[in-house]
Write an enzyme that holds these catalytic residues in place. Structure first.
Site, PDB file in Angstrom:
ATOM      1  N   CYS A  30      -4.367  -2.606 -60.621  1.00 56.25           N
ATOM      2  CA  CYS A  30      -5.825  -2.466 -60.578  1.00 56.25           C
ATOM      3  C   CYS A  30      -6.216  -1.550 -59.410  1.00 56.25           C
ATOM      4  CB  CYS A  30      -6.465  -3.844 -60.501  1.00 56.25           C
ATOM      5  SG  CYS A  30      -8.272  -3.822 -60.629  1.00 56.25           S
ATOM      6  N   ASP A  64      -9.027  -2.395 -72.291  1.00 57.06           N
ATOM      7  CA  ASP A  64      -9.587  -2.498 -70.941  1.00 57.06           C
ATOM      8  C   ASP A  64     -11.024  -1.986 -70.978  1.00 57.06           C
ATOM      9  OD1 ASP A  64     -10.270  -2.176 -68.216  1.00 57.06           O
ATOM     10  OD2 ASP A  64      -8.202  -1.703 -67.666  1.00 57.06           O
ATOM     11  N   HIS A  73      -7.643  -5.391 -69.325  1.00 50.88           N
ATOM     12  CA  HIS A  73      -7.350  -5.125 -67.926  1.00 50.88           C
ATOM     13  C   HIS A  73      -6.544  -6.300 -67.359  1.00 50.88           C
ATOM     14  CE1 HIS A  73      -8.060  -2.958 -64.189  1.00 50.88           C
ATOM     15  NE2 HIS A  73      -8.306  -4.119 -63.604  1.00 50.88           N
TER      16      HIS A  73
END
Length: 281
Positions: free
Chosen positions: A159, A216, A251
């Site tokens: 991330c 995502d 994600h």
């Protein structure tokens, strides 16, 4: 924020350095959270000097003198909590020195936040890229003096740390390989974040493997396409870089302690990471 002040601050950081999970990342999915044994490893907190500033980090290595190939492990916005510490142990079992520096320590303690939006506003958005690059340079120097072989240097991140992976591979010529898990590729240029991965493809000194989720909602496939175009006209490292997009993955699909975890792409991505490191280190 005040600088790290010693024992009091160290106690506040204990949860961020491999003891427990970050509060703002809850709920914890205990049934899928991976717990890697430390048997046969040397794991725990170390202190890295950054121009007189004492930066805490979590490192894991195989037992023995080394020298070991070095992998920098860059956390999500939640800091170096148990998930990131566990990743360092997984890498150490593969024969690497894995170091996860606490890159938010000057701005605040991510483990003390219960709300993601507040964590972003009060800590993450105040962390300058230049500070992060210097902290990682200091981590590499520390590794070289403590059993690491920095001629075999890689970086991986998740991330927020995925974005840093791309940037550091463009900043540090010693980097031989990077693996970026769902890191942002484009964004607004500010004094804190003056450039983004899509702007740095001409400077990439090493090939980066990008592992991204097709579902995502925060990182659209349009940004992946922009990055692919930029890589195609970038450095040799850029042209050797590659993307794998898992169509149904959201994600944070590798984060085994969160509801976003998806076992199949997480395991496939981890296998690809291992192959990438073996290929380039």
């Amino acid at each position: 924020m005040q600088a790290y002040q010693g024992p009091t601050r160290r106690l506040a950081l204990q949860t961020a350095l491999g003891i427990g999970y970050a509060a703002s990342a809850m709920p914890l999915m205990a049934q899928t959270a991976i717990k890697t044994s430390g048997q046969g490893l040397v794991s725990g907190e170390v202190t890295i000097d950054v121009n007189g500033f004492k930066m805490p980090a979590y490192r894991s290595t195989p037992q023995g003198a080394g020298p070991w190939p070095v992998v920098l492990v860059i956390s999500e916005i939640f800091g170096v909590h148990e998930y990131i510490a566990d990743v360092t142990r997984r890498l150490a079992h593969l024969g690497y020195m894995a170091i996860a520096p606490e890159l938010f320590v000057r701005q605040g303690d991510p483990s003390s936040y219960g709300e993601v939006a507040k964590l972003w506003a009060e800590v993450i958005n105040k962390v300058p890229d230049a500070q992060v690059m210097a902290d990682l340079d200091a981590s590499v120097a520390w590794a070289g003096k403590n059993g690491g072989n920095t001629t075999q240097l890689a970086i991986t991140g998740f991330c927020w740390g995925g974005r840093i992976t791309w940037l550091y591979a463009a900043h540090q010529p010693l980097v031989k390989a990077g693996v970026a898990w769902y890191g942002r590729l484009v964004g607004q240029n500010t004094p804190v974040t003056p450039s983004h991965p899509v702007d740095k493809t001409a400077q990439l000194s090493a090939p980066v493997l990008g592992l991204y989720g097709g579902a995502d909602t925060g990182i659209g496939q349009d940004s992946v396409d922009k990055m692919k175009l930029a890589l195609a006209s970038g450095s040799a490292g850029a042209k050797a870089s590659s993307f794998v997009v898992y169509p149904e993955a959201p994600h944070a699909f590798h984060a085994d302690y969160r509801p976003t975890f998806r076992q199949v792409p997480a395991e496939d991505g981890w296998r690809r990471l291992q192959d990438w490191l073996k290929q380039y280190l």
